[in-house]
Design a protein around this motif. Structure first.
Motif, PDB file in Angstrom:
ATOM      1  N   SER A  37     -13.033  43.598  17.167  1.00 14.76           N
ATOM      2  CA  SER A  37     -13.193  43.942  18.592  1.00 14.76           C
ATOM      3  C   SER A  37     -12.338  45.143  18.953  1.00 14.76           C
ATOM      4  O   SER A  37     -12.765  46.035  19.691  1.00 14.76           O
ATOM      5  N   LEU A  38     -11.122  45.177  18.393  1.00 16.12           N
ATOM      6  CA  LEU A  38     -10.248  46.331  18.619  1.00 16.12           C
ATOM      7  C   LEU A  38     -10.834  47.578  17.987  1.00 16.12           C
ATOM      8  O   LEU A  38     -10.854  48.642  18.607  1.00 16.12           O
ATOM      9  N   TRP A  39     -11.340  47.450  16.739  1.00  9.58           N
ATOM     10  CA  TRP A  39     -11.976  48.596  16.087  1.00  9.58           C
ATOM     11  C   TRP A  39     -13.153  49.110  16.929  1.00  9.58           C
ATOM     12  O   TRP A  39     -13.372  50.316  17.046  1.00  9.58           O
ATOM     13  N   ALA A  40     -13.916  48.167  17.493  1.00  9.03           N
ATOM     14  CA  ALA A  40     -15.091  48.551  18.272  1.00  9.03           C
ATOM     15  C   ALA A  40     -14.695  49.339  19.520  1.00  9.03           C
ATOM     16  O   ALA A  40     -15.357  50.322  19.886  1.00  9.03           O
ATOM     17  N   VAL A  41     -13.624  48.903  20.170  1.00  6.44           N
ATOM     18  CA  VAL A  41     -13.152  49.624  21.361  1.00  6.44           C
ATOM     19  C   VAL A  41     -12.725  51.037  20.994  1.00  6.44           C
ATOM     20  O   VAL A  41     -13.053  52.014  21.688  1.00  6.44           O
ATOM     21  N   ILE A  42     -12.008  51.164  19.875  1.00  8.52           N
ATOM     22  CA  ILE A  42     -11.570  52.485  19.430  1.00  8.52           C
ATOM     23  C   ILE A  42     -12.775  53.360  19.095  1.00  8.52           C
ATOM     24  O   ILE A  42     -12.817  54.547  19.448  1.00  8.52           O
ATOM     25  N   ALA A  43     -13.768  52.778  18.423  1.00  8.56           N
ATOM     26  CA  ALA A  43     -14.974  53.527  18.072  1.00  8.56           C
ATOM     27  C   ALA A  43     -15.697  54.013  19.324  1.00  8.56           C
ATOM     28  O   ALA A  43     -16.161  55.155  19.390  1.00  8.56           O
ATOM     29  N   LEU A  44     -15.792  53.164  20.324  1.00  8.08           N
ATOM     30  CA  LEU A  44     -16.454  53.558  21.572  1.00  8.08           C
ATOM     31  C   LEU A  44     -15.695  54.662  22.293  1.00  8.08           C
ATOM     32  O   LEU A  44     -16.297  55.584  22.854  1.00  8.08           O
ATOM     33  N   LEU A  45     -14.371  54.578  22.289  1.00  9.27           N
ATOM     34  CA  LEU A  45     -13.562  55.624  22.915  1.00  9.27           C
ATOM     35  C   LEU A  45     -13.761  56.961  22.191  1.00  9.27           C
ATOM     36  O   LEU A  45     -13.891  58.019  22.835  1.00  9.27           O
ATOM     37  N   CYS A  46     -13.812  56.918  20.873  1.00 12.84           N
ATOM     38  CA  CYS A  46     -13.987  58.148  20.089  1.00 12.84           C
ATOM     39  C   CYS A  46     -15.366  58.758  20.311  1.00 12.84           C
ATOM     40  O   CYS A  46     -15.494  59.974  20.502  1.00 12.84           O
ATOM     41  N   ALA A  79     -29.147  61.747  20.834  1.00 12.35           N
ATOM     42  CA  ALA A  79     -29.602  60.927  19.712  1.00 12.35           C
ATOM     43  C   ALA A  79     -28.501  60.767  18.667  1.00 12.35           C
ATOM     44  O   ALA A  79     -28.263  59.659  18.157  1.00 12.35           O
ATOM     45  N   THR A  80     -27.808  61.856  18.363  1.00 13.63           N
ATOM     46  CA  THR A  80     -26.721  61.795  17.385  1.00 13.63           C
ATOM     47  C   THR A  80     -25.602  60.896  17.878  1.00 13.63           C
ATOM     48  O   THR A  80     -25.053  60.092  17.109  1.00 13.63           O
ATOM     49  N   ALA A  81     -25.260  61.023  19.153  1.00 11.91           N
ATOM     50  CA  ALA A  81     -24.194  60.189  19.725  1.00 11.91           C
ATOM     51  C   ALA A  81     -24.555  58.712  19.660  1.00 11.91           C
ATOM     52  O   ALA A  81     -23.711  57.869  19.316  1.00 11.91           O
ATOM     53  N   VAL A 119     -23.821  53.424  17.124  1.00 14.30           N
ATOM     54  CA  VAL A 119     -24.402  52.216  16.540  1.00 14.30           C
ATOM     55  C   VAL A 119     -23.827  51.946  15.146  1.00 14.30           C
ATOM     56  O   VAL A 119     -23.400  50.824  14.847  1.00 14.30           O
ATOM     57  N   VAL A 120     -23.808  52.978  14.296  1.00 13.75           N
ATOM     58  CA  VAL A 120     -23.322  52.755  12.923  1.00 13.75           C
ATOM     59  C   VAL A 120     -21.829  52.428  12.917  1.00 13.75           C
ATOM     60  O   VAL A 120     -21.369  51.631  12.086  1.00 13.75           O
ATOM     61  N   CYS A 121     -21.076  53.010  13.841  1.00  9.67           N
ATOM     62  CA  CYS A 121     -19.646  52.700  13.913  1.00  9.67           C
ATOM     63  C   CYS A 121     -19.415  51.260  14.351  1.00  9.67           C
ATOM     64  O   CYS A 121     -18.554  50.555  13.797  1.00  9.67           O
ATOM     65  N   LEU A 122     -20.170  50.804  15.333  1.00  5.56           N
ATOM     66  CA  LEU A 122     -20.015  49.431  15.816  1.00  5.56           C
ATOM     67  C   LEU A 122     -20.426  48.421  14.750  1.00  5.56           C
ATOM     68  O   LEU A 122     -19.827  47.343  14.630  1.00  5.56           O
ATOM     69  N   ILE A 123     -21.460  48.758  13.996  1.00  6.24           N
ATOM     70  CA  ILE A 123     -21.868  47.874  12.899  1.00  6.24           C
ATOM     71  C   ILE A 123     -20.792  47.857  11.814  1.00  6.24           C
ATOM     72  O   ILE A 123     -20.429  46.802  11.287  1.00  6.24           O
ATOM     73  N   ALA A 124     -20.278  49.055  11.486  1.00  9.52           N
ATOM     74  CA  ALA A 124     -19.299  49.158  10.404  1.00  9.52           C
ATOM     75  C   ALA A 124     -18.045  48.335  10.667  1.00  9.52           C
ATOM     76  O   ALA A 124     -17.524  47.689   9.754  1.00  9.52           O
ATOM     77  N   VAL A 125     -17.546  48.352  11.889  1.00 12.44           N
ATOM     78  CA  VAL A 125     -16.286  47.655  12.167  1.00 12.44           C
ATOM     79  C   VAL A 125     -16.439  46.143  12.106  1.00 12.44           C
ATOM     80  O   VAL A 125     -15.433  45.421  12.055  1.00 12.44           O
TER      81      VAL A 125
END
Length: 320
Positions: free
Chosen positions: A146-155, A205-207, A212-218
């Protein structure tokens, strides 16, 4: 077998990019001038980044010790890389008639680029199947993820903001015979608010794909696979930044015709061209650096791999 298929498709994609760089990529303008991907150092660097990422992921897929990292990179590359062709494809379809200033037509390099994108997708599909069979594609969200996901969304949010803002401008300063100084500003460059619609569509589209791939990865149980996906997404997200930072200022010879002057007159006027990078490119660069750090942190986070099968067992699955 799937590892080798993934590696072969990835290497094929990298080779196609190299061929695309060497061939004529497009024909533009009223005179249908030929353009290549090595016409400028910045464009060449932009495409070399793609080639390196595709090749690295393919090589890492072969040894069992790095297979998950390589397969993850194949998934991330196949998901994000093809989206970077959206604007080019749309520009070809929206081209004005032959003989007009807005004319643009594909060359052989363009088609080789499309083939590379198709092979990257094929590598991603093969890698996904391999990871699914080995159990490395299982999703197991935890408090840490969940923490990784928040960081990914911020980035990724910062990446969108930075991409929307202008990235650079160039200023020509000259001194007249009476000692007065004047300047001409070219730009600001690359702001999506001033670009054709297809560039905004490509950025959105790129964003979305990066997010999506970052949220799946974490949320994956395999830390190596997650790191590979995040690393590939970061490379393709940062490619435009590298291209802009590699851009060189206009030369006086390039600017002289537009000013109705000669290069010699500009030299006599002590003309100087300065390229200035604006906040947009630094915000985007910071977002990409955040994703890179996330990839590293996710890869070394022991807690996320605690429930993962033994390495020897995993290697056996991946070898099938």
């Amino acid at each position: 077998m799937l590892r080798y298929l993934t590696s072969g498709a990835g290497i094929g994609a990298a080779v196609c990019v190299v061929i695309a760089i060497c061939a004529t990529y497009s024909f533009t303008g009223a005179d249908a001038d030929p353009n290549t991907l090595h016409d400028s150092d910045s464009t060449l660097a932009f495409n070399i980044v793609f080639t390196a990422a595709l090749a690295l992921g393919s090589v890492l897929t072969l040894p069992r010790a790095t297979a998950r990292l390589g397969l993850g990179m194949a998934v991330g590359a196949g998901a994000v890389y093809p989206s970077l062709f959206i604007a080019n494809v749309a520009s070809m379809f929206r081209s004005s008639a032959h003989g007009t200033p807005g004319y643009i037509a594909p060359g052989a390099g363009f088609y080789w680029g499309i083939v590379s994108a198709a092979l990257a997708i094929a590598a991603a599909v093969s890698a996904t199947v391999a990871l699914r069979r080995s159990g490395d594609s299982r999703l197991a969200p935890t408090k840490s993820s969940s923490l990784w996901a928040v960081i990914a969304l911020l980035c990724t949010g910062a990446w969108v903001v930075g991409t929307w803002l202008p990235w650079q401008k160039q200023v020509l300063t000259a001194t007249a015979a009476d000692g007065t100084t004047s300047s001409v500003t070219y730009g600001p460059c690359c702001s999506l608010s001033h670009q054709p619609a297809q560039w905004a569509v490509q950025a959105v589209a790129t964003a979305v794909l990066i997010t999506v791939v970052c949220l799946i990865a974490v949320c994956l149980t395999s830390a190596s696979t997650a790191s590979g996906i995040l690393l590939a997404a970061t490379v393709f997200a940062a490619s435009d930044v590298l291209r802009v930072l590699w851009t060189k200022p206009y030369t006086l010879a390039e600017l002289a015709p537009g000013l109705e002057m000669t290069e010699g007159q500009l030299i006599q006027a002590d003309a100087v061209v300065v390229l200035r990078h604006l906040p947009g490119v630094w915000i985007t660069a910071a977002a990409c650096m955040g994703l890179l750090l996330l990839a590293v942190a996710r890869g070394i986070h022991v807690a996320s791999t605690a429930s993962h099968p033994a390495p020897q067992s995993e290697a056996g699955h991946l070898a099938q």
